[in-house]
Scaffold this active site. Structure first.
Site, PDB file in Angstrom:
ATOM      1  N   GLU A   1      -9.686   6.157   3.132  1.00  0.00           N
ATOM      2  CA  GLU A   1     -10.527   5.144   3.769  1.00  0.00           C
ATOM      3  C   GLU A   1      -9.615   3.965   4.071  1.00  0.00           C
ATOM      4  O   GLU A   1      -8.559   3.832   3.470  1.00  0.00           O
ATOM      5  CB  GLU A   1     -11.647   4.711   2.812  1.00  0.00           C
ATOM      6  CG  GLU A   1     -11.255   3.620   1.801  1.00  0.00           C
ATOM      7  CD  GLU A   1     -10.188   4.053   0.790  1.00  0.00           C
ATOM      8  OE1 GLU A   1     -10.128   5.260   0.480  1.00  0.00           O
ATOM      9  OE2 GLU A   1      -9.414   3.195   0.337  1.00  0.00           O
TER      10      GLU A   1
ATOM     11  N   LYS B   1       0.807  -1.223   0.000  1.00  0.00           N
ATOM     12  CA  LYS B   1       0.000   0.000   0.000  1.00  0.00           C
ATOM     13  C   LYS B   1       0.847   1.283   0.000  1.00  0.00           C
ATOM     14  O   LYS B   1       0.431   2.303  -0.526  1.00  0.00           O
ATOM     15  CB  LYS B   1      -0.923   0.025   1.224  1.00  0.00           C
ATOM     16  CG  LYS B   1      -1.940  -1.093   1.256  1.00  0.00           C
ATOM     17  CD  LYS B   1      -3.225  -0.673   0.622  1.00  0.00           C
ATOM     18  CE  LYS B   1      -4.312  -1.716   0.509  1.00  0.00           C
ATOM     19  NZ  LYS B   1      -4.306  -2.902   1.310  1.00  0.00           N
TER      20      LYS B   1
ATOM     21  N   SER C   1       1.833  -9.810  -0.747  1.00  0.00           N
ATOM     22  CA  SER C   1       1.463  -8.392  -0.676  1.00  0.00           C
ATOM     23  C   SER C   1       1.740  -7.746   0.679  1.00  0.00           C
ATOM     24  O   SER C   1       1.926  -6.535   0.755  1.00  0.00           O
ATOM     25  CB  SER C   1      -0.009  -8.224  -1.044  1.00  0.00           C
ATOM     26  OG  SER C   1      -0.824  -9.082  -0.254  1.00  0.00           O
TER      27      SER C   1
HETATM   28  C1  LIG Z   1      -5.128  -4.033   1.235  1.00  0.00           C
HETATM   29  C2  LIG Z   1      -4.413  -5.293   1.038  1.00  0.00           C
HETATM   30  C3  LIG Z   1      -4.750  -6.198   0.008  1.00  0.00           C
HETATM   31  C4  LIG Z   1      -5.950  -6.028  -0.874  1.00  0.00           C
HETATM   32  O1  LIG Z   1      -5.963  -4.878  -1.647  1.00  0.00           O
HETATM   33  P1  LIG Z   1      -5.602  -4.872  -3.191  1.00  0.00           P
HETATM   34  O2  LIG Z   1      -5.904  -3.490  -3.610  1.00  0.00           O
HETATM   35  O3  LIG Z   1      -6.487  -5.882  -3.865  1.00  0.00           O
HETATM   36  O4  LIG Z   1      -4.182  -5.222  -3.317  1.00  0.00           O
HETATM   37  C5  LIG Z   1      -3.963  -7.320  -0.172  1.00  0.00           C
HETATM   38  N1  LIG Z   1      -2.908  -7.567   0.627  1.00  0.00           N
HETATM   39  C6  LIG Z   1      -2.563  -6.743   1.638  1.00  0.00           C
HETATM   40  C7  LIG Z   1      -1.401  -7.087   2.485  1.00  0.00           C
HETATM   41  C8  LIG Z   1      -3.295  -5.579   1.880  1.00  0.00           C
HETATM   42  O5  LIG Z   1      -2.948  -4.769   2.885  1.00  0.00           O
END
Ligand SMILES: *Cc1c(COP(=O)(O)O)cnc(C)c1O
Length: 397
Positions: free
Chosen positions: A116, A94, A381
């Site tokens: 948000e 993010k 992620s």
């Molecule tokens: C917010 C988040 C997601 C999901 O959001 P995307 O916009 O689909 O990437 C996935 N993994 C993590 C670690 C997140 O914080």
């Protein structure tokens, strides 16, 4: 002046096929127009990009490593690489978008930022960047999420952000987004930083652009690891779609690379406790764009459910709706229990505790068989610290 040119199949009104666009209240027209102009000029500005690259390198810690997971590779009989977005400052992908967007806000002369957040990762990333750049920060968060994500609420407060709990709807991400948009309508001088590839044009395009650093690095790193910039497959989880957009971006126009998106099935796509928007959604409009939306026969939005607060969203970015419809991506719905089991596998075999969201991407390895000589990249992620409570309460040991 040179303008930024997208490599995505998006038209000037922000449509990917028939998905996307900008369905917004009249009061936001001027704002969206100025944002569009600023994004398309600054994204092509060498000075702006040099500042973005410097912060990516020295503040976020990029490039994030591409790690060959030998133990998982042996277990699954193929070659598995993990893109370590979990090692970024603040613990997820993010921050890439929060930095790009906040730099843009500063160039536009904005001093107040609205965001948000669901699980709190986007809120923390935004509060972090606002502290760094000296911007005022207000984060809307569903009251239920405020309760279940206390450590992230405390981080945001320590960073100087104001956290506004939202009590409408089922008090989660969708409701927080509604409230953030309402604030923006009332305060058009503020800058709204959206946390995913959702919302009215140019947001999906802009967020995908700032996240595309992920696949740009992957290509360079794969070349070093394997002698080939192109993998056979890239796997990422999809909530609104930003980490997947970043991981897929520089491979979308490479037809030999298979792209697999994992969405959250919750208790199962055939139950009413799911967040699998591509499997269970129909075309509609949510938060300013035409896309797939989980809705009742008469168009009421269905409350989504997933064990993972970051995937618990009833819509999906228009880019992903289009990538799926055009057959470019395969979409696999992963249940809560499959994700928990995949999280345990990587934790015990590689010593990496993934975010619950990322565990959905890892679970694809249990569902799809790859050739022994294939190169498979899974985008991790985020890290799992925020999810320890859930892991420990689900007998995950
Ligand atoms: C917010 C988040 C997601 C999901 O959001 P995307 O916009 O689909 O990437 C996935 N993994 C993590 C670690 C997140 O914080």
């Amino acid at each position: 002046m040179t303008l930024f040119k997208s490599i995505l199949p998006v038209d000037e009104r922000g449509f990917y096929g028939h998905f996307g666009g900008a369905y917004i209240p009249e009061v936001l027209h001027g704002n969206i127009k100025r944002l569009r102009e600023a994004f398309y000029s600054y994204a092509a500005d060498p000075e702006f990009n040099a500042e973005f690259d410097r912060l990516m390198r020295d503040y976020v810690g990029r490039p994030s490593p591409l790690f060959r997971a030998d133990n998982l590779s042996e277990l699954y009989g193929t070659n598995i690489y993990l893109k370590r977005e979990d090692l970024n400052h603040t613990g997820a992908h993010k921050i890439n978008n929060a930095i790009g967007s906040a730099l843009l806000a500063r160039r536009m002369g904005k001093h107040r930022i609205i965001a948000e957040t669901g699980a709190g990762q986007h809120g923390v990333a935004t509060a972090t960047v606002c502290a760094l750049l000296g911007l005022e920060c207000v984060v809307y968060m569903g009251a239920l999420d405020v309760e279940r994500q206390q450590p992230n609420v405390q981080r945001m407060k320590m960073l100087g952000a104001r956290v506004e709990p939202v009590y409408s709807g089922n008090r989660t991400l969708k409701d927080a987004t509604n409230e953030a948009i309402r604030d923006w309508c009332n305060n058009p001088d503020s800058f709204y930083i959206i946390g995913s590839t959702v919302g009215p044009h140019p947001y999906p395009e802009m967020v995908a652009h700032f996240q595309s650093v992920i696949s740009r690095e992957m290509r360079e790193q794969l070349l070093r690891h394997t002698g080939n910039e192109l993998p056979d497959c890239v796997i990422a989880c999809v909530g609104g779609g930003s980490n997947a957009a970043g991981a897929f971006y520089h491979f979308i126009n490479e037809p030999s690379v298979r792209l697999i998106a994992a969405e959250a099935a919750g208790k199962g796509v055939d139950t009413d406790m799911t967040a699998a928007t591509i499997h269970a959604g129909r075309e509609g409009i949510i938060h300013g764009s035409r896309t797939l939306v989980m809705q009742t026969a008469d168009g009421q939005i269905v409350e989504p459910y997933s064990i993972s607060a970051g995937l618990d969203y009833p819509g999906i970015g228009p880019l992903h709706a289009w990538l799926h419809e055009s057959g470019r991506t395969e979409v696999i719905a992963v249940t809560d229990s499959e994700a928990l089991s995949a999280a345990m596998t990587i934790t015990r075999r590689e010593g990496i505790i993934p975010a619950l969201e990322s565990a959905h991407a890892l679970a694809v390895l249990d569902r799809v068989k790859f050739a022994p000589d294939a190169t498979v990249v899974v985008n991790v992620s985020g890290r799992g610290d925020k999810d320890l409570h859930t892991y420990l309460n689900s007998n995950c040991q």
